[in-house]
Design a protein around this motif. Structure first.
Motif, mmCIF file in Angstrom:
data_model
loop_
_atom_site.group_PDB
_atom_site.id
_atom_site.type_symbol
_atom_site.label_atom_id
_atom_site.label_comp_id
_atom_site.label_asym_id
_atom_site.label_seq_id
_atom_site.Cartn_x
_atom_site.Cartn_y
_atom_site.Cartn_z
ATOM 1 N N GLN A 5 0.849 -1.198 0.000
ATOM 2 C CA GLN A 5 0.000 0.000 0.000
ATOM 3 C C GLN A 5 0.878 1.239 0.000
ATOM 4 N N CYS A 6 0.409 2.271 -0.787
ATOM 5 C CA CYS A 6 1.083 3.568 -0.834
ATOM 6 C C CYS A 6 0.278 4.549 0.005
ATOM 7 N N VAL A 7 0.956 5.287 0.873
ATOM 8 C CA VAL A 7 0.310 6.312 1.711
ATOM 9 C C VAL A 7 0.856 7.663 1.293
ATOM 10 N N SER A 8 -0.067 8.559 0.848
ATOM 11 C CA SER A 8 0.341 9.867 0.356
ATOM 12 C C SER A 8 0.497 10.842 1.510
ATOM 13 N N THR A 9 1.535 11.683 1.427
ATOM 14 C CA THR A 9 1.746 12.786 2.369
ATOM 15 C C THR A 9 1.970 14.038 1.548
ATOM 16 N N PRO A 10 1.788 15.201 2.132
ATOM 17 C CA PRO A 10 1.970 16.437 1.345
ATOM 18 C C PRO A 10 3.348 16.487 0.705
ATOM 19 N N GLY A 11 3.370 16.420 -0.616
ATOM 20 C CA GLY A 11 4.614 16.524 -1.357
ATOM 21 C C GLY A 11 5.435 15.250 -1.393
ATOM 22 N N SER A 12 4.918 14.169 -0.820
ATOM 23 C CA SER A 12 5.680 12.933 -0.807
ATOM 24 C C SER A 12 4.740 11.755 -0.600
ATOM 25 N N TYR A 13 5.332 10.568 -0.343
ATOM 26 C CA TYR A 13 4.557 9.369 -0.064
ATOM 27 C C TYR A 13 5.486 8.371 0.590
ATOM 28 N N PHE A 14 4.896 7.294 1.172
ATOM 29 C CA PHE A 14 5.704 6.205 1.697
ATOM 30 C C PHE A 14 4.919 4.925 1.568
ATOM 31 N N CYS A 15 5.630 3.790 1.664
ATOM 32 C CA CYS A 15 5.008 2.475 1.543
ATOM 33 C C CYS A 15 4.844 1.848 2.908
ATOM 34 N N ILE A 16 3.753 1.057 3.091
ATOM 35 C CA ILE A 16 3.550 0.306 4.324
ATOM 36 C C ILE A 16 3.275 -1.141 3.962
ATOM 37 N N CYS A 17 3.406 -2.037 4.985
ATOM 38 C CA CYS A 17 3.227 -3.471 4.780
ATOM 39 C C CYS A 17 2.096 -3.977 5.658
ATOM 40 N N PRO A 18 1.534 -5.143 5.346
ATOM 41 C CA PRO A 18 0.460 -5.705 6.180
ATOM 42 C C PRO A 18 1.010 -6.136 7.529
ATOM 43 N N GLU A 19 0.096 -6.350 8.483
ATOM 44 C CA GLU A 19 0.485 -6.750 9.832
ATOM 45 C C GLU A 19 1.267 -8.065 9.776
ATOM 46 N N GLY A 20 2.357 -8.116 10.500
ATOM 47 C CA GLY A 20 3.177 -9.319 10.550
ATOM 48 C C GLY A 20 4.344 -9.288 9.577
ATOM 49 N N GLN A 21 4.375 -8.237 8.682
ATOM 50 C CA GLN A 21 5.486 -8.123 7.749
ATOM 51 C C GLN A 21 6.173 -6.777 7.947
ATOM 52 N N LEU A 22 7.398 -6.699 7.441
ATOM 53 C CA LEU A 22 8.200 -5.490 7.622
ATOM 54 C C LEU A 22 8.606 -4.941 6.270
ATOM 55 N N LEU A 23 8.725 -3.606 6.209
ATOM 56 C CA LEU A 23 9.198 -2.951 5.000
ATOM 57 C C LEU A 23 10.688 -3.232 4.856
ATOM 58 N N GLN A 24 11.100 -3.633 3.634
ATOM 59 C CA GLN A 24 12.479 -3.991 3.412
ATOM 60 C C GLN A 24 13.326 -2.751 3.137
ATOM 61 N N ASP A 25 14.636 -2.984 2.958
ATOM 62 C CA ASP A 25 15.562 -1.868 2.799
ATOM 63 C C ASP A 25 15.268 -1.021 1.576
ATOM 64 N N ASP A 26 14.600 -1.601 0.536
ATOM 65 C CA ASP A 26 14.291 -0.793 -0.655
ATOM 66 C C ASP A 26 13.135 0.150 -0.418
ATOM 67 N N GLY A 27 12.474 0.081 0.780
ATOM 68 C CA GLY A 27 11.381 0.984 1.106
ATOM 69 C C GLY A 27 10.101 0.672 0.371
ATOM 70 N N LYS A 28 10.028 -0.473 -0.338
ATOM 71 C CA LYS A 28 8.838 -0.770 -1.151
ATOM 72 C C LYS A 28 8.313 -2.176 -0.922
#
Length: 1030
Positions: free
Chosen positions: A762-785
């Motif tokens: 999932q992509c979460v939008s922020t003013p002027g940017s965005y970030f990726c999140i993962c489902p419960e039980g998983q972690l975002l990897q070093d590539d941020g995606k």
């Protein structure tokens, strides 16, 4: 008072779960807990966000919904605080629930600092005062809810509040400091201190009391452990003891109250304890008195129940016989015989021994007297005692005496007196002058003025004059042993008959000298004073005048004196140091004048004059300058500077003197380029001022110019940024926002919909940017995606879970779910992570070793099949087992240099053995230790178990219902690199928290913009006015 206060805890903690219950629960009959005065002390500092304060508001409302509100039942007050304290409503304000709910819903947060100590002091002094509705003999309970560290001191004021009878519960949320919570709360801390990770979890406090408040009689339906009496209260119970017993520190067992051992009795001899009471008794031979406390000895002697001849000595209920002094007890132990020390030879009398019973006295023969030691004797010496009439010598005999005489005496016929033998009177001597008799002998002496010769018989006259033993000044005339004095011719003997005084005709005035009389014995000669000469008559004198004789060297005046002279000077002159010559007195040179300029000396006087260009004033002393400028006798254009009798020309500041030295020309620094004005230079004589072109303002340095910033007068309703330009402004949006047609408002761009974000989940939008999140039980990897499990998933993990009796079966099931949550976060496989599980109570049991299961599902199934052990809490023993066995090669542990070893201890109480040694050995062995505590777990023990940094390896929750949140926080930390501190440990919700914070901030800014709209309009008016003035 303890039981009602614990009840208050049950009431408030249960109420917070009411939202999770079906609505029909509201219709239940409320618990009758008895009267309680309850005050909420709510932290409304700026760190409490608006939605968190709403959670706190619901928290209070849910509590009071479960309570029996009324003037005679539970009274409630609310105090909120930040940098100040506000009394929302007091204990006496509301007696009905709707009014309280309305007042709580109307609270506006203060949003400042965190002065918790100030709030506690206010509660102690005001909120719990009789004036505010607090009742005597009713439990006073304070519930403090805070999310931060106090900015003032709380320990002292909290101690004072507890001392005043207030029971304090401290509820800490998120950033709250555990040390401060413990400093505020009443003991025991496990019942009064609560700490959760967020405001959303505050409602979970009541879950552990959900089924205990009103319906369950815990004395009947639980293993209460009370030794004697169990007394139930709504949702709780406490142990009591029967009369005569006291409750032990464990709160369950009883000990008889031994008033005898405690010294709380008044028995004289023997105290016989019974529980809470006692009876008195007496020792053998004594009888108890009517007061049933004191004892009296049984005295057979006093009762006459004995057969002793002389003395009866009583003992308790018995007696013994004794004899009077000087007697000894016979073999029958009853009769007595006198002790005769004289007959037995047991005495030390020198002459006579007189016996008495057991003793003796001494006496002496005739003519002797007994000494003070009453033993020895001394002869009676009438001579020594003076009991005789001998004139000279007394010779003593025992009790008698005889007389005798000294040498040179003879005893008279009365045998007492003596007569001296006088050889002088009998003519039996050969002395020339005097015979001195002595008893039977004599000595010779001489008359006065004579001395006895060496034959001690004849005499010679003493001549003191010849011997020089006199003090006559001139002539000594001897007599026997004495002398008289006399004087030579011309002298007379003084009254001391020794010294002589010359007859001084001069002193007696018996002379005719004019000036000096020189005496000689009985005669005189005349002389003259210095400077005079004796005339031919040898009596009169004439003065010697050296001045008249011309025998002087004075320069001016000669003053004669007898045989001498002194020099003097004429007027206006002074005599020099040679006292002969004269020098003129120069008052000018000596400064003894008052001339202003020139002094002209004359002998002893002076006259004044003036320098060139000056004229002498009428006082003949001062001078006045001749000022051609003042007299107008000059041709200067601007300034005339006078000098005596002359002048020079000068110019005003900013002008320069021309070559004619009379006229002036202005100095123009602007024209000469001698200025630092950025834009416009306005010349003034010798100076300049700077100015700016239109649309610019002169800066404070009065030299440079700055373009007028029209945004400084207000943001002109720009939602984001106001940009100033020359003679105007425009609005601009932050990056990630688009400016609207009104030229002022901004709308955020949703970059998730407009860019290739590449987020796997999932992509979460922020003013002027965005970030990726993962489902419960998983972690975002070093590539941020992309998403996955732990980035460093290969570890050997051993979990030590507390299976003691205090955990309770239902909580043990929650603990197993916690373990499975941790398992879900790891990559379990033969070559990946291995997991072992150990349960401990009074003993330690390996549920499965590291090498038993190779998949997460196998481990989770095995965990759910683990059986609850109960009994004690031997955490130290479990740590020892883990170090020595669980991480051994036999149980599947791999090379520690390649595979990190992680240990996790989960406990709910204080260890019954020492943990220090094996907690240290575990960490020394390279095992990264995590400590998870719940409920009554001891924080100090958990911190001792945890690896450094402790804050990242130590977790705590007030109850088991919140451990799922700990599992979420723990998931990132158990990865190998992170457990070694190589990767920064982050909150998995940090990004979402950032979004929430940004959204809340933007909302607050929108509200601020609306409130400032009126001010902006006024500033625009002011701006226009300023532009008009420019």
């Amino acid at each position: 008072m303890r039981a009602p206060l614990i009840l208050a805890t049950v009431l408030f903690t249960l109420a917070v779960v009411s939202e999770a219950r079906p609505k029909k629960a509201a219709a239940k009959e409320k618990c009758k807990s008895g009267p309680v005065d309850l005050v909420f002390i709510i932290d409304s500092s700026r760190s409490v966000r608006p939605h968190e304060f709403e959670t706190m508001r619901k928290f209070m409302i849910n509590i009071i919904h479960e309570m029996d509100i009324g003037a005679a039942a539970t009274r409630v007050g609310v105090v909120q605080y930040s940098s100040q304290v506000q009394n929302v409503f007091s204990l006496k304000t509301h007696t009905r629930l709707p009014g309280m709910v309305k007042a709580i819903n109307e609270i506006i947060p203060l949003a400042q600092g965190t002065m918790t100590g100030l709030a506690i002091r206010y509660a102690m002094n005001v909120a719990f005062s009789a004036e505010e509705g607090a009742r005597p003999n009713v439990p006073h309970v304070a519930v403090i809810v805070t999310d931060g560290r106090p900015q003032d001191r709380v320990a002292e004021v909290a101690a004072a509040a507890r001392e005043s009878g207030i029971e304090i519960y401290a509820v800490g949320v998120a950033r709250a400091d555990m040390t401060s919570l413990r400093a505020m709360a009443s003991p025991p801390f496990e019942d009064h201190v609560f700490l959760v990770e967020s405001f959303d979890l505050i409602h979970q406090f009541g879950l552990q009391f959900q089924d205990k408040l009103c319906g369950m009689d815990l004395c009947l339906e639980s293993d209460h452990g009370c030794e004697q009496i169990c007394e139930s209260s709504p949702g709780s119970y406490h142990c009591l003891c029967m009369p005569g017993y006291t409750l032990n520190e464990d709160g369950k067992t009883c000990t008889p109250i031994d008033l005898c051992a405690e010294g709380k009795h008044d028995c004289e001899q023997i105290c016989n304890p019974t529980p809470g009471e006692f009876t008195c008794s007496c020792n053998p031979g004594y009888t108890l008195n009517k007061d049933e406390k004191t004892c009296t000895m049984i005295d057979l002697c006093a009762e006459g129940k004995h057969d002793c001849e002389q003395i009866c000595n009583p003992t308790p209920g018995e007696f013994t016989c004794a004899c009077d002094k000087g007697f000894t007890l016979n073999e029958d132990d009853k009769t007595c015989t006198m002790i005769d020390l004289c007959a037995e030879g047991k005495h030390d009398c020198e002459q006579i021994c007189n016996p008495t019973p057991g003793e003796f006295t001494c006496a002496c023969n005739k003519g002797f007297t007994l000494n003070e030691d009453d033993k020895t004797c001394t002869m009676i010496d009438l001579c020594a005692e003076g009991k005789h009439d001998c004139e000279q010598i007394c010779n003593p005999t025992p009790g008698e005496f005889t007389c005798a005489c000294n040498k040179g005496f003879t005893l008279n016929e009365d045998d007492k007196t003596c007569t001296m033998i006088d050889l002088c009177a009998e003519g039996k001597h050969d002395c020339e002058q005097i015979c001195n008799p002595t008893p039977g002998e004599f000595t010779c002496s001489c008359n006065k003025g004579f001395t006895l010769n060496e034959d001690y018989k004849t005499c010679t006259m003493i001549d003191l004059c010849a011997e020089g033993k006199h003090d006559c000044e001139q002539i000594c005339n001897p007599t026997p042993g004495e002398f008289t004095c006399a004087c030579d011719k011309g002298f007379t003997l003084n009254e001391d008959d020794k010294t002589c005084t010359m007859i001084d005709l001069c002193a007696e005035g018996k002379h005719d000298c004019e000036q000096i009389c020189n005496p000689t014995p009985g005669e005189f000669t005349c002389a003259c004073n210095k400077g005079f000469t004796l005339n031919e008559d040898d009596k009169t004198c004439t003065m010697i005048d050296l001045c008249a004789e011309g025998k002087h060297d004075c320069e001016q005046i000669c003053n004669p004196t007898p045989g001498e002279f002194t020099c003097a000077c004429d007027f206006g002159f002074t005599l020099n140091e040679d006292e002969k010559t004269c020098t003129m007195i120069d008052l000018c040179a000596e400064g003894k004048h008052d001339c202003e300029q020139i002094c002209n000396p004359t002998p002893g006087e002076f006259t004044c004059a003036c320098n060139k260009g000056f004229t002498l004033n009428e006082d003949d002393k001062t001078c006045t300058m001749i000022d051609l400028c003042a007299e107008g006798k000059h041709d200067c254009e601007q300034i005339c500077n006078p000098t005596p009798g002359e002048f020079t020309c000068a110019c005003n500041k900013g002008f320069t003197l021309n070559e004619d030295e009379k006229t002036c020309t202005m100095i123009d620094l602007c024209a000469e380029g001698k200025h630092d004005c950025e834009q416009i230079c306005n010349p003034t004589p010798g100076e300049f001022t700077c100015a700016c072109n239109k649309g610019y303002n002169l800066n404070k340095d009065e030299k440079t110019c700055t373009m007028i910033n029209y945004c400084s007068f207000g943001n002109h309703s720009c939602q984001h940024e106001c940009v100033s330009v020359l003679n105007g402004y425009f609005c601009r949006c932050n990056e990630g926002y688009t400016l609207q047609e009104d030229g002022k408002t901004c709308i955020p761009d949703n970059l998730c919909n407009t860019v290739e974000h590449g987020c796997e989940f999932q992509c979460v939008s922020t003013p002027g940017s965005y970030f990726c999140i993962c489902p419960e039980g998983q972690l975002l990897q070093d590539d941020g995606k992309t998403c996955g499990t732990c980035r460093s998933a290969i570890i050997d993990l051993v979990l030590l879970i507390d299976g003691s009796k205090s955990v309770r079966p239902q909580n043990f099931e929650l603990m197993k779910k916690f373990v499975n949550q941790v398992v879900d976060s790891l990559d379990v496989s033969v070559r990946g992570t291995r997991i072992g599980l150990v349960q401990y109570s009074s003993r330690v049991r390996t549920e499965f070793p590291l090498n038993m299961y190779q998949t997460a599902d196998e481990i989770k199934t095995a965990v759910m099949n683990v059986q609850y052990m109960e009994k004690g809490t031997m955490t130290g023993l479990a740590l020892k087992h883990m170090v020595e066995n669980s991480f051994s090669e036999a149980e599947g542990a791999r090379d520690a240099s390649r595979i990190p070893r992680v240990g996790l201890v989960f406990t709910d109480g204080r260890s019954q053995d020492d943990i220090t040694e094996w907690a240290k050995k575990a960490k020394d062995a390279g095992i990264t230790m995590y400590a998870v505590g719940v409920g009554k777990a001891v924080e100090d023990e958990l911190r001792e178990i945890a690896s450094d940094p402790v804050d990242k390896h130590f977790f705590y929750s007030a109850d088991f219902t919140a451990i799922n949140q700990i599992a979420e926080n723990l998931k990132l930390n158990v990865c190998a690199e992170e457990s070694q501190g190589e990767i920064e440990v982050k909150d998995p919700c940090a990004c979402e928290s950032l979004v929430e914070f940004q959204q809340a901030t933007m909302a607050a800014l929108d509200q601020l913009n609306q409130k400032l709209s009126t001010m902006t309009a006024r500033l625009e008016d002011l701006e226009n006015q300023l532009l008009t003035r420019k």
